[in-house]
Design an enzyme around this catalytic site. Structure first.
Site, mmCIF file in Angstrom:
data_model
loop_
_atom_site.group_PDB
_atom_site.id
_atom_site.type_symbol
_atom_site.label_atom_id
_atom_site.label_comp_id
_atom_site.label_asym_id
_atom_site.label_seq_id
_atom_site.Cartn_x
_atom_site.Cartn_y
_atom_site.Cartn_z
ATOM 1 N N ARG A 56 -11.046 -113.255 -44.729
ATOM 2 C CA ARG A 56 -9.674 -113.546 -44.294
ATOM 3 C C ARG A 56 -9.328 -114.988 -44.660
ATOM 4 O O ARG A 56 -8.219 -115.288 -45.087
ATOM 5 C CB ARG A 56 -9.523 -113.330 -42.772
ATOM 6 C CG ARG A 56 -8.213 -113.874 -42.247
ATOM 7 C CD ARG A 56 -7.817 -113.450 -40.846
ATOM 8 N NE ARG A 56 -8.893 -113.209 -39.938
ATOM 9 C CZ ARG A 56 -9.626 -114.164 -39.340
ATOM 10 N NH1 ARG A 56 -9.391 -115.440 -39.556
ATOM 11 N NH2 ARG A 56 -10.598 -113.825 -38.510
ATOM 12 N N TYR A 117 17.868 -109.263 -47.737
ATOM 13 C CA TYR A 117 17.175 -107.995 -47.532
ATOM 14 C C TYR A 117 17.209 -107.607 -46.048
ATOM 15 O O TYR A 117 16.938 -108.433 -45.176
ATOM 16 C CB TYR A 117 15.731 -108.100 -48.053
ATOM 17 C CG TYR A 117 14.888 -106.916 -47.666
ATOM 18 C CD1 TYR A 117 15.278 -105.615 -48.017
ATOM 19 C CD2 TYR A 117 13.726 -107.065 -46.930
ATOM 20 C CE1 TYR A 117 14.523 -104.520 -47.642
ATOM 21 C CE2 TYR A 117 12.962 -105.971 -46.559
ATOM 22 C CZ TYR A 117 13.371 -104.707 -46.906
ATOM 23 O OH TYR A 117 12.630 -103.619 -46.529
ATOM 24 N N ASP A 190 13.868 -117.223 -51.449
ATOM 25 C CA ASP A 190 13.300 -115.911 -51.780
ATOM 26 C C ASP A 190 13.686 -115.634 -53.233
ATOM 27 O O ASP A 190 14.844 -115.356 -53.542
ATOM 28 C CB ASP A 190 13.879 -114.863 -50.824
ATOM 29 C CG ASP A 190 13.317 -113.465 -51.074
ATOM 30 O OD1 ASP A 190 12.858 -113.207 -52.208
ATOM 31 O OD2 ASP A 190 13.358 -112.628 -50.159
ATOM 32 N N LYS A 215 7.534 -106.239 -55.824
ATOM 33 C CA LYS A 215 8.604 -106.002 -56.793
ATOM 34 C C LYS A 215 8.177 -106.436 -58.200
ATOM 35 O O LYS A 215 7.246 -105.866 -58.736
ATOM 36 C CB LYS A 215 9.874 -106.726 -56.306
ATOM 37 C CG LYS A 215 10.211 -106.450 -54.832
ATOM 38 C CD LYS A 215 10.445 -104.977 -54.599
ATOM 39 C CE LYS A 215 10.922 -104.582 -53.212
ATOM 40 N NZ LYS A 215 10.054 -104.851 -52.087
HETATM 41 O O1 P1T Z 1 8.808 -104.930 -48.710
HETATM 42 P P1 P1T Z 1 8.101 -106.262 -48.630
HETATM 43 O O2 P1T Z 1 7.055 -106.445 -49.673
HETATM 44 O O3 P1T Z 1 7.615 -106.578 -47.255
HETATM 45 O O4 P1T Z 1 9.198 -107.377 -49.017
HETATM 46 C C1 P1T Z 1 10.327 -107.639 -48.239
HETATM 47 C C2 P1T Z 1 11.433 -108.155 -49.113
HETATM 48 C C3 P1T Z 1 11.703 -109.521 -49.126
HETATM 49 N N1 P1T Z 1 12.671 -110.044 -49.906
HETATM 50 C C4 P1T Z 1 13.411 -109.271 -50.710
HETATM 51 C C5 P1T Z 1 14.481 -109.896 -51.548
HETATM 52 C C6 P1T Z 1 13.182 -107.893 -50.764
HETATM 53 O O5 P1T Z 1 13.941 -107.161 -51.590
HETATM 54 C C7 P1T Z 1 12.185 -107.316 -49.937
HETATM 55 C C8 P1T Z 1 11.929 -105.857 -49.914
HETATM 56 N N2 P1T Z 1 12.983 -105.092 -50.423
HETATM 57 C C9 P1T Z 1 13.011 -103.730 -50.509
HETATM 58 C C10 P1T Z 1 12.037 -102.931 -50.087
HETATM 59 C C11 P1T Z 1 14.246 -103.178 -51.111
HETATM 60 O O6 P1T Z 1 14.264 -102.014 -51.533
HETATM 61 O O7 P1T Z 1 15.231 -103.925 -51.177
#
Ligand code: P1T
Length: 405
Positions: A56, A117, A190, A215
């Site tokens: 961890r 988001y 972000d 992503k």
């Molecule tokens: O899903 P996760 O890996 O926890 O990420 C969150 C997140 C944070 N910032 C942005 C700009 C994002 O688009 C996302 C996650 N978004 C999606 C799952 C979506 O379909 O928009």
């Protein structure tokens, strides 16, 4: 983990994604870092170890990814000392965001872009307002001067998404940083939608970059992960501490997948941009479409900012995300979305395959309806994540689905 590898910070981005922070495995010469699954590490004598105690806290595969993404985003802390490198990997994008918010104290105030988001909104409002008495002001930062009037004596951080999810608004990072510095605020960007290939928040002066690595960084829709990157040593120290203290770390296997994905990030993003531009132009001419939002189109209200802030090898480039408003209502949106076949109707974005979705019902359902209405996330808004397939096949698919409406 002594800093014996050569610095990659001077390389072009296309090379940094492949070599950044990497060196052949010292024990075997393996070119790709092994997936170190061991949860713990033998010590010669209590407290006498080789820099690794427990996975961890320290994991060599995760470190490889963390050094790589730090170099790619332009954090130069790698050179100072490996153990305090400026990248941190988490089990999801939201885990990265949650850990980043731990930089704040109970009762602190955060100014956030209003369009972001849905899950980030949910974490800030539904969870942290209750659990840490976080005060959040959601402000339309398309005009950064609005920050000044939102600042209180407890404001500590500005949270920016640009381009925003899902309405693809842009925030002028330079303008935000100028105000944040004046008031000693931490600026977090972000950078998920733009990727480090197109947008360079740390170089502009942001303090922390966050990504959903799920992503574009991962790029193949087969891993959930998140990263934070900073170039400020004191923030790196705090984030390292909290990454371990909170424990939502990225696994060794997932770290390997994301590291593997990043190696093709530059070529993928180039193709995403080329495809998206052609598709956005095609959609703009389609009579079933009311409006196309794409920062590369002159019709985008912040086209000039996009040209300046999002660039690929020195040329303007606007990414792989397109938002459209269809004519009609929810019924028309449903028919359209039910009739695609190459595009998958699915949440998420940034993979090699094209995805399409309905934010009001899917990714942004956690945003209250009245807020969605203010932001323009209507029933006719459809979000498209353009993949790297042949663009003619993608246009053909959209053409058939629109014809069914
Ligand atoms: O899903 P996760 O890996 O926890 O990420 C969150 C997140 C944070 N910032 C942005 C700009 C994002 O688009 C996302 C996650 N978004 C999606 C799952 C979506 O379909 O928009």
């Amino acid at each position: 983990m002594n800093a014996s590898h050569p610095s990659h910070d001077e390389l072009q981005l296309d090379s940094r994604v492949i070599h950044g922070g990497q060196r052949p495995d010292p024990t075997t010469g393996a070119v790709m870092p092994p997936i170190y699954l061991s949860s713990t590490y033998a010590q010669r004598s209590p407290g006498e170890h080789q820099g690794f105690e427990y996975s961890r806290s320290h994991n060599p595969t995760r470190y490889a990814l963390e050094r790589c993404i730090a170099t790619v985003e332009g954090s130069r802390l790698n050179e100072v000392q490996d153990v305090t490198h400026g990248g941190f990997a988490f089990s999801s994008g939201l885990a990265a965001t949650a850990t980043c918010l731990e930089l704040l104290d109970a009762g602190d105030h955060l100014i956030s872009m209003d369009d972001l988001y849905g899950g980030t909104y949910r974490l800030m409002t539904n969870v942290r307002e209750r659990s840490m008495n976080l005060k959040v002001s959601y402000v339309d930062l398309t005009d950064a001067s609005r920050i000044e009037s939102a600042i209180t004596d407890r404001t500590k951080m500005i949270w920016v998404e640009t381009p925003t999810n899902p309405t693809l608004k842009l925030v002028d990072l330079e303008a935000v940083v100028a105000i944040a510095r004046k008031h000693n605020l931490i600026t977090v960007c972000d950078n998920t939608f733009a990727t480090p290939i197109l947008q360079r928040p740390l170089e502009i002066g942001c303090d922390i970059v966050m990504h959903s690595a799920t992503k574009y960084l991962g790029g193949h829709s087969d891993v959930i992960g998140g990263v934070l990157i900073t170039q400020r040593p004191e923030l790196a120290e705090k984030l390292r501490y909290m990454q371990n203290a909170i424990g939502s770390v990225m696994s060794a296997f997932d770290s390997y997948l994301v590291l593997r994905g990043i190696k093709t990030l530059a070529v993928r993003v180039q193709r995403h941009c080329e495809n998206a531009m052609k598709i956005a132009q095609w959609l703009e001419a389609n009579p079933k479409v009311e409006r196309v939002v794409y920062p590369g189109l002159q019709s985008h209200p912040q086209y000039e900012l996009a040209q300046r802030q999002m660039r690929l090898q020195g040329q303007p480039a606007a990414g792989g995300m397109i938002t459209i408003f269809l004519k009609g209502g929810l019924k028309e949106s449903r028919v359209f979305l039910e009739n695609v076949s190459i595009f998958a109707l699915a949440e998420s974005l940034g993979g090699v395959e094209s995805l399409i979705e309905h934010p009001a019902i899917m990714t942004h359902a956690s945003v209250p309806p009245e807020t969605r209405a203010t932001l323009g996330i209507s029933d006719t808004l459809v979000r498209i994540s353009v993949g790297i397939e042949h663009v003619d096949d993608l246009i053909g698919d959209l053409d058939r689905a629109l014809a069914a409406v």
